[in-house]
Design a protein around this motif. Structure first.
Motif, PDB file in Angstrom:
ATOM      1  N   GLN A 109       0.816  -1.134   0.132  1.00 28.39           N
ATOM      2  CA  GLN A 109       0.065  -0.194  -0.045  1.00 28.39           C
ATOM      3  C   GLN A 109       0.820   1.132   0.089  1.00 28.39           C
ATOM      4  O   GLN A 109       0.488   2.444  -0.647  1.00 28.39           O
ATOM      5  CB  GLN A 109      -0.721  -0.069   1.090  1.00 28.39           C
ATOM      6  N   VAL A 110       1.939   1.231   0.813  1.00 28.35           N
ATOM      7  CA  VAL A 110       2.864   2.564   1.092  1.00 28.35           C
ATOM      8  C   VAL A 110       3.431   2.396  -0.436  1.00 28.35           C
ATOM      9  O   VAL A 110       3.245   3.756  -0.927  1.00 28.35           O
ATOM     10  CB  VAL A 110       3.803   2.137   1.761  1.00 28.35           C
ATOM     11  N   ILE A 111       3.715   1.389  -1.338  1.00 22.84           N
ATOM     12  CA  ILE A 111       4.624   1.448  -2.598  1.00 22.84           C
ATOM     13  C   ILE A 111       3.476   2.064  -3.498  1.00 22.84           C
ATOM     14  O   ILE A 111       3.794   2.974  -4.198  1.00 22.84           O
ATOM     15  CB  ILE A 111       5.252   0.324  -2.950  1.00 22.84           C
ATOM     16  N   ALA A 112       2.230   1.558  -3.419  1.00 16.99           N
ATOM     17  CA  ALA A 112       1.432   1.950  -4.405  1.00 16.99           C
ATOM     18  C   ALA A 112       0.890   3.338  -4.297  1.00 16.99           C
ATOM     19  O   ALA A 112       0.746   4.164  -5.383  1.00 16.99           O
ATOM     20  CB  ALA A 112       0.077   1.082  -4.473  1.00 16.99           C
ATOM     21  N   GLU A 113       0.887   3.948  -3.281  1.00 17.10           N
ATOM     22  CA  GLU A 113       0.760   5.388  -2.911  1.00 17.10           C
ATOM     23  C   GLU A 113       1.754   6.317  -3.519  1.00 17.10           C
ATOM     24  O   GLU A 113       1.357   7.355  -3.857  1.00 17.10           O
ATOM     25  CB  GLU A 113       0.387   5.732  -1.480  1.00 17.10           C
ATOM     26  N   ARG A 114       3.134   5.730  -3.350  1.00 15.19           N
ATOM     27  CA  ARG A 114       4.321   6.675  -3.872  1.00 15.19           C
ATOM     28  C   ARG A 114       4.876   6.484  -4.942  1.00 15.19           C
ATOM     29  O   ARG A 114       5.749   7.306  -5.601  1.00 15.19           O
ATOM     30  CB  ARG A 114       5.320   6.673  -2.361  1.00 15.19           C
ATOM     31  N   TYR A 115       4.662   5.296  -5.630  1.00 15.91           N
ATOM     32  CA  TYR A 115       5.371   4.853  -6.698  1.00 15.91           C
ATOM     33  C   TYR A 115       4.988   5.772  -8.192  1.00 15.91           C
ATOM     34  O   TYR A 115       5.871   6.376  -8.762  1.00 15.91           O
ATOM     35  CB  TYR A 115       5.036   3.662  -7.167  1.00 15.91           C
ATOM     36  N   PRO A 116       3.725   6.271  -8.414  1.00 14.34           N
ATOM     37  CA  PRO A 116       3.375   6.977  -9.430  1.00 14.34           C
ATOM     38  C   PRO A 116       4.035   8.224  -9.531  1.00 14.34           C
ATOM     39  O   PRO A 116       4.428   8.560 -10.535  1.00 14.34           O
ATOM     40  CB  PRO A 116       1.678   7.384  -9.431  1.00 14.34           C
ATOM     41  N   ALA A 117       4.179   8.869  -8.296  1.00 17.36           N
ATOM     42  CA  ALA A 117       4.998  10.149  -8.277  1.00 17.36           C
ATOM     43  C   ALA A 117       6.418   9.954  -8.668  1.00 17.36           C
ATOM     44  O   ALA A 117       7.153  10.778  -9.645  1.00 17.36           O
ATOM     45  CB  ALA A 117       5.014  10.677  -6.721  1.00 17.36           C
ATOM     46  N   THR A 118       7.067   8.891  -8.460  1.00 10.38           N
ATOM     47  CA  THR A 118       8.461   8.619  -8.883  1.00 10.38           C
ATOM     48  C   THR A 118       8.506   8.295 -10.260  1.00 10.38           C
ATOM     49  O   THR A 118       9.401   8.940 -10.911  1.00 10.38           O
ATOM     50  CB  THR A 118       8.926   7.539  -7.859  1.00 10.38           C
ATOM     51  N   LEU A 119       7.780   7.474 -10.690  1.00 11.42           N
ATOM     52  CA  LEU A 119       7.853   6.966 -12.075  1.00 11.42           C
ATOM     53  C   LEU A 119       7.410   8.270 -12.945  1.00 11.42           C
ATOM     54  O   LEU A 119       7.881   8.087 -14.014  1.00 11.42           O
ATOM     55  CB  LEU A 119       6.663   6.000 -12.254  1.00 11.42           C
ATOM     56  N   GLU A 120       6.530   8.960 -12.753  1.00 13.92           N
ATOM     57  CA  GLU A 120       6.261  10.374 -13.447  1.00 13.92           C
ATOM     58  C   GLU A 120       7.599  11.180 -13.568  1.00 13.92           C
ATOM     59  O   GLU A 120       7.988  11.589 -14.777  1.00 13.92           O
ATOM     60  CB  GLU A 120       5.251  11.093 -12.757  1.00 13.92           C
ATOM     61  N   LEU A 121       8.257  11.316 -12.542  1.00 14.74           N
ATOM     62  CA  LEU A 121       9.387  12.222 -12.427  1.00 14.74           C
ATOM     63  C   LEU A 121      10.510  11.520 -13.347  1.00 14.74           C
ATOM     64  O   LEU A 121      11.306  12.247 -14.308  1.00 14.74           O
ATOM     65  CB  LEU A 121       9.871  12.257 -10.984  1.00 14.74           C
ATOM     66  N   ALA A 122      10.675  10.364 -13.152  1.00 15.16           N
ATOM     67  CA  ALA A 122      11.877   9.427 -14.053  1.00 15.16           C
ATOM     68  C   ALA A 122      11.401   9.410 -15.468  1.00 15.16           C
ATOM     69  O   ALA A 122      12.092   9.918 -16.379  1.00 15.16           O
ATOM     70  CB  ALA A 122      11.921   7.997 -13.345  1.00 15.16           C
ATOM     71  N   VAL A 123       9.995   9.162 -15.788  1.00 12.46           N
ATOM     72  CA  VAL A 123       9.810   9.245 -17.277  1.00 12.46           C
ATOM     73  C   VAL A 123       9.846  10.432 -17.945  1.00 12.46           C
ATOM     74  O   VAL A 123      10.415  10.664 -19.151  1.00 12.46           O
ATOM     75  CB  VAL A 123       8.086   8.450 -17.379  1.00 12.46           C
ATOM     76  N   TYR A 124       9.353  11.591 -17.149  1.00 13.40           N
ATOM     77  CA  TYR A 124       9.269  12.994 -17.675  1.00 13.40           C
ATOM     78  C   TYR A 124      10.683  13.434 -18.013  1.00 13.40           C
ATOM     79  O   TYR A 124      11.189  13.915 -18.871  1.00 13.40           O
ATOM     80  CB  TYR A 124       8.607  13.842 -16.866  1.00 13.40           C
ATOM     81  N   ALA A 125      11.596  12.860 -17.054  1.00 11.73           N
ATOM     82  CA  ALA A 125      13.082  13.454 -17.182  1.00 11.73           C
ATOM     83  C   ALA A 125      13.689  12.633 -18.357  1.00 11.73           C
ATOM     84  O   ALA A 125      14.581  13.494 -18.954  1.00 11.73           O
ATOM     85  CB  ALA A 125      13.717  13.265 -15.809  1.00 11.73           C
TER      86      ALA A 125
END
Length: 332
Positions: A109-125
């Motif tokens: 649950q912790v990962i599901a809540e925080r992973y989208p923000a990290t993935l967005e940042l990495a993909v956009y970069a």
């Protein structure tokens, strides 16, 4: 009938083993499975190799012994090591990453809540880095080909080396000071609206973009000296068609390889950049979990980062196989 079936099966097996794509898939599958097993085992051993009791560290030195014992039993830390390892693999196969020793929430649950923000940042970069580096490298190769414009070449090389060498968190701190504190153009912390993406994405993208631009320039210079480019010039093809249709596809292979590896590095680089910009992703979560000695959460996030890097490497291998089959599919 049976002999005929066996003969057909043997022929089919020979055809499959002679197929370059089948051999390529078999090699990559073996490597991927071995890498995943090593990653899972290393993540499991992480908690057991850390000195001290993780439950006692999470609950504090003043926690009653009965509470610590009950918590250890709940987490299965009193079982034999081999039993814990099997339970760990079984839980992972069922999608269970354990329970946080601090919040009591499931790690998934912790990962599901925080992973989208990290993935967005990495993909956009990654997209920004590729969008900047490919046209910049191609343009610089065309402008500086044959020793022309030495000052421009020196300036480009020096700038790209500087941005490629400076760590992402230092770039982020500089961007915060210039555009956030001095100019006040964009937010410097949090994830609230499109403006909040500008600085962390640039902090992650500038270094990889500089590296990729230098590689793209070198590869393009080599391509521009090839015989088929001379033939295209002799046919008096327009420059736009010459560079974009003939030079670009043949010079982008090495850039794609490095870009894929950098994408995996970008995911890991988010750990420091997220803490600079107070970004609510896995990077800031893993630092908080390390400080709180919440090892199940740390273990789960390490697994996610590792699996992400392995997946990126697999995608890069497949992409190279499609772009240039001779370089990967037919390797021994």
């Amino acid at each position: 009938m049976r002999a005929r079936t066996e003969k057909l099966t043997e022929k089919l097996t020979e055809k499959l083993t002679d197929n370059a794509w089948v051999r390529f898939a078999a090699r990559r599958s073996r490597r991927l499975l071995l890498s995943v097993w090593v990653l899972l085992t290393a993540a499991f051993g992480m908690i057991h190799l850390i000195p001290g009791d993780p439950v006692r560290a999470a609950l504090g030195v003043a926690a009653p012994a009965e509470l610590v014992a009950a918590r250890r039993e709940q987490l299965g830390l009193d079982d034999p090591l081999w039993r814990q390892y099997l339970d760990y693999l079984g839980d992972l196969s069922a999608g269970r990453f354990g329970t946080s020793t601090v919040s009591g929430l499931p790690v998934s649950q912790v990962i599901a809540e925080r992973y989208p923000a990290t993935l967005e940042l990495a993909v956009y970069a990654f997209l920004v880095a590729v969008a900047l580096s490919v046209p910049l490298g191609l343009t610089m190769a065309v402008l500086t080909r044959g020793g022309r414009r030495r000052r421009l070449e020196l300036g480009f090389t020096s700038t790209s080396v500087f941005f490629g060498a400076v760590p992402e968190f230092l770039v982020g701190a500089g961007l915060v000071y210039l555009f956030g504190v001095q100019l006040g153009l964009v937010p410097i912390a949090g994830r609230a609206g499109p403006d909040s993406y500008v600085l962390p994405v640039l902090a992650l993208a500038l270094g990889p973009a500089a590296v990729l631009a230098r590689i793209m320039r070198v590869e393009t210079l080599a391509v521009l000296d090839a015989d088929y480019i001379r033939t295209a010039r002799a046919k008096r093809l327009p420059d736009r068609r010459l560079y974009l249709r003939h030079a670009l596809p043949n010079s982008v292979t090495a850039t794609v390889t490095i870009a894929g590896l950098l994408l995996g590095g970008l995911v890991a680089a988010t750990v420091l950049v997220e803490n600079v910009f107070a970004w609510p992703g896995l990077g800031s979560t893993i630092v908080q979990s390390i400080l709180a000695k919440d090892y199940p959460v740390v273990q789960g996030i390490v697994l996610i980062y590792g699996l992400g890097v392995l997946l990126v490497n697999l995608v890069v291998d497949v992409g190279l196989a499609l772009l240039d089959p001779r370089s990967t599919i037919r390797e021994s």
